[in-house]
Design a protein around this motif. Structure first.
Motif, PDB file in Angstrom:
ATOM      1  N   ARG A 172     113.759  65.241  68.724  1.00 11.92           N
ATOM      2  CA  ARG A 172     113.601  64.704  67.370  1.00 11.92           C
ATOM      3  C   ARG A 172     113.033  63.300  67.396  1.00 11.92           C
ATOM      4  N   ASP A 173     113.556  62.465  68.299  1.00 12.75           N
ATOM      5  CA  ASP A 173     113.087  61.082  68.387  1.00 12.75           C
ATOM      6  C   ASP A 173     111.633  61.006  68.852  1.00 12.75           C
ATOM      7  N   LEU A 174     111.229  61.894  69.751  1.00 15.55           N
ATOM      8  CA  LEU A 174     109.838  61.914  70.211  1.00 15.55           C
ATOM      9  C   LEU A 174     108.892  62.290  69.077  1.00 15.55           C
ATOM     10  N   VAL A 175     109.282  63.253  68.278  1.00 16.32           N
ATOM     11  CA  VAL A 175     108.439  63.654  67.145  1.00 16.32           C
ATOM     12  C   VAL A 175     108.289  62.497  66.161  1.00 16.32           C
ATOM     13  N   GLU A 176     109.387  61.848  65.840  1.00 14.13           N
ATOM     14  CA  GLU A 176     109.321  60.720  64.920  1.00 14.13           C
ATOM     15  C   GLU A 176     108.462  59.597  65.485  1.00 14.13           C
ATOM     16  N   ALA A 177     108.656  59.262  66.751  1.00 15.95           N
ATOM     17  CA  ALA A 177     107.872  58.200  67.383  1.00 15.95           C
ATOM     18  C   ALA A 177     106.393  58.549  67.379  1.00 15.95           C
ATOM     19  N   ALA A 178     106.054  59.811  67.656  1.00 19.82           N
ATOM     20  CA  ALA A 178     104.658  60.245  67.660  1.00 19.82           C
ATOM     21  C   ALA A 178     104.035  60.092  66.282  1.00 19.82           C
ATOM     22  N   HIS A 179     104.754  60.508  65.253  1.00 12.83           N
ATOM     23  CA  HIS A 179     104.223  60.407  63.889  1.00 12.83           C
ATOM     24  C   HIS A 179     104.023  58.956  63.472  1.00 12.83           C
ATOM     25  N   VAL A 180     104.981  58.092  63.824  1.00 14.55           N
ATOM     26  CA  VAL A 180     104.850  56.672  63.467  1.00 14.55           C
ATOM     27  C   VAL A 180     103.684  56.037  64.221  1.00 14.55           C
ATOM     28  N   LEU A 181     103.549  56.336  65.504  1.00 15.52           N
ATOM     29  CA  LEU A 181     102.435  55.808  66.296  1.00 15.52           C
ATOM     30  C   LEU A 181     101.096  56.185  65.654  1.00 15.52           C
ATOM     31  N   SER A 182     101.014  57.410  65.170  1.00 14.27           N
ATOM     32  CA  SER A 182      99.789  57.865  64.516  1.00 14.27           C
ATOM     33  C   SER A 182      99.561  57.143  63.190  1.00 14.27           C
ATOM     34  N   ARG A 183     100.601  57.050  62.375  1.00 13.60           N
ATOM     35  CA  ARG A 183     100.441  56.444  61.047  1.00 13.60           C
ATOM     36  C   ARG A 183     100.191  54.941  61.116  1.00 13.60           C
ATOM     37  N   LEU A 184     100.624  54.305  62.195  1.00 10.60           N
ATOM     38  CA  LEU A 184     100.338  52.879  62.365  1.00 10.60           C
ATOM     39  C   LEU A 184      98.899  52.636  62.826  1.00 10.60           C
ATOM     40  N   GLY A 185      98.170  53.702  63.128  1.00 10.73           N
ATOM     41  CA  GLY A 185      96.775  53.569  63.535  1.00 10.73           C
ATOM     42  C   GLY A 185      96.585  53.135  64.971  1.00 10.73           C
ATOM     43  N   LEU A 186      97.602  53.337  65.808  1.00  6.43           N
ATOM     44  CA  LEU A 186      97.512  52.918  67.207  1.00  6.43           C
ATOM     45  C   LEU A 186      96.932  54.004  68.102  1.00  6.43           C
ATOM     46  N   VAL A 187      96.775  55.213  67.550  1.00 10.09           N
ATOM     47  CA  VAL A 187      96.121  56.317  68.255  1.00 10.09           C
ATOM     48  C   VAL A 187      95.170  57.006  67.278  1.00 10.09           C
ATOM     49  N   THR A 188      94.245  57.773  67.846  1.00  9.35           N
ATOM     50  CA  THR A 188      93.399  58.635  67.013  1.00  9.35           C
ATOM     51  C   THR A 188      93.785  60.080  67.353  1.00  9.35           C
ATOM     52  N   ALA A 189      92.896  60.805  67.988  1.00 10.30           N
ATOM     53  CA  ALA A 189      93.225  62.173  68.391  1.00 10.30           C
ATOM     54  C   ALA A 189      93.935  62.219  69.731  1.00 10.30           C
ATOM     55  N   TYR A 190      94.093  61.053  70.376  1.00 11.38           N
ATOM     56  CA  TYR A 190      94.616  61.011  71.735  1.00 11.38           C
ATOM     57  C   TYR A 190      95.807  60.066  71.804  1.00 11.38           C
ATOM     58  N   GLY A 191      96.740  60.380  72.676  1.00 13.69           N
ATOM     59  CA  GLY A 191      97.932  59.559  72.847  1.00 13.69           C
ATOM     60  C   GLY A 191      99.127  60.462  73.044  1.00 13.69           C
ATOM     61  N   HIS A 192     100.191  59.912  73.613  1.00 13.49           N
ATOM     62  CA  HIS A 192     101.391  60.704  73.832  1.00 13.49           C
ATOM     63  C   HIS A 192     102.607  59.803  73.965  1.00 13.49           C
ATOM     64  N   VAL A 193     103.769  60.396  73.784  1.00 12.22           N
ATOM     65  CA  VAL A 193     105.046  59.697  73.927  1.00 12.22           C
ATOM     66  C   VAL A 193     105.955  60.593  74.757  1.00 12.22           C
ATOM     67  N   SER A 194     106.715  59.986  75.654  1.00 12.53           N
ATOM     68  CA  SER A 194     107.606  60.779  76.511  1.00 12.53           C
ATOM     69  C   SER A 194     108.974  60.128  76.601  1.00 12.53           C
TER      70      SER A 194
END
Length: 228
Positions: free
Chosen positions: A9-31
């Motif tokens: 759950r935390d990884l999904v939330e972190a991924a969505h926030v990273l995307s919405r903050l504009g720090l990634v485009t189509a590429y990036g990951h969180v582990s």
């Protein structure tokens, strides 16, 4: 260790926030470390990640599952080299590309940047970290600290949780902005060793608060007054 469902759950939330903050485009990951394995977001746009798509990879894996991002090797290399690493964010802030092209390491210019490390090293290779060997070379550039700039290839940040790793990525982007803004100013005065130590002493207290702020920003629905 957090329960696996909580980590997913935390990884999904972190991924969505990273995307919405504009720090990634189509590429990036969180582990996140999960015992003898790591959980990592798939090779997909982070805005589309769900709990069901999170990939489980053994820390001692010699090959990657099909759904894992090819640069999952970088996460594995850091977890193997750094027992203190609990979560990792991989992103490509535009300012990181620019700053990494101008220096071999970044000195903290403001207190919050000290939460990234006493200095931020630059790994001097723009190759994608798509093999265990290349990833291990990059990981050796980060024996301590919580942020690594990859020349021509974005950045990696560490955290006690996926959210804190994302908060550090946001801080790294801001630190790169500050570095670039001061380059034309002539002589720059970085923080002293004592000042850095004083800020790092409170990082565990204050970084989760930054994550909560970014989490609200990164999950807020657009309002009628927002620019389109």
């Amino acid at each position: 260790m957090m329960p696996v469902p909580t980590l997913r759950r935390d990884l999904v939330e972190a991924a969505h926030v990273l995307s919405r903050l504009g720090l990634v485009t189509a590429y990036g990951h969180v582990s996140a470390r999960a015992g003898a394995s790591m959980l990592i977001t798939p090779a997909a746009d982070l805005a589309t990640v769900t709990e069901a798509t999170i990939v489980d990879v053994p820390l001692e894996a010699s090959s990657l599952p099909t759904a894992a991002p090819a640069e999952a090797w970088a996460h594995l290399a850091i977890y193997r080299a750094r027992p203190d690493a609990e979560s990792i964010a991989r992103a490509q802030p535009a300012s990181a590309f620019a700053a990494a092209a101008t220096t071999t390491s970044l000195a903290p210019l403001h207190g919050q940047a000290a939460w990234l490390g006493e200095s931020i090293p630059v790994y001097d290779s723009a190759h994608l970290l798509r093999s265990a060997d290349l990833a291990e070379r990059a990981a050796r550039s980060l024996p301590t600290g919580d942020a690594l700039l990859l020349r021509g290839n974005g950045a990696l940040t560490l955290g006690a949780t996926p959210g804190v790793a994302v908060a550090r990525m946001w801080l790294l982007s801001a630190a790169c902005d500050a570095c670039l803004a001061t380059q034309a100013a002539g002589q720059v005065k970085p923080l002293t060793v004592e000042e850095i130590a004083s800020w790092r002493a409170v990082r565990d207290e204050l970084l989760p608060r930054l994550w909560q702020h970014l989490r609200r920003r990164g999950t807020r629905e657009p309002s009628a007054g927002d620019e389109l």
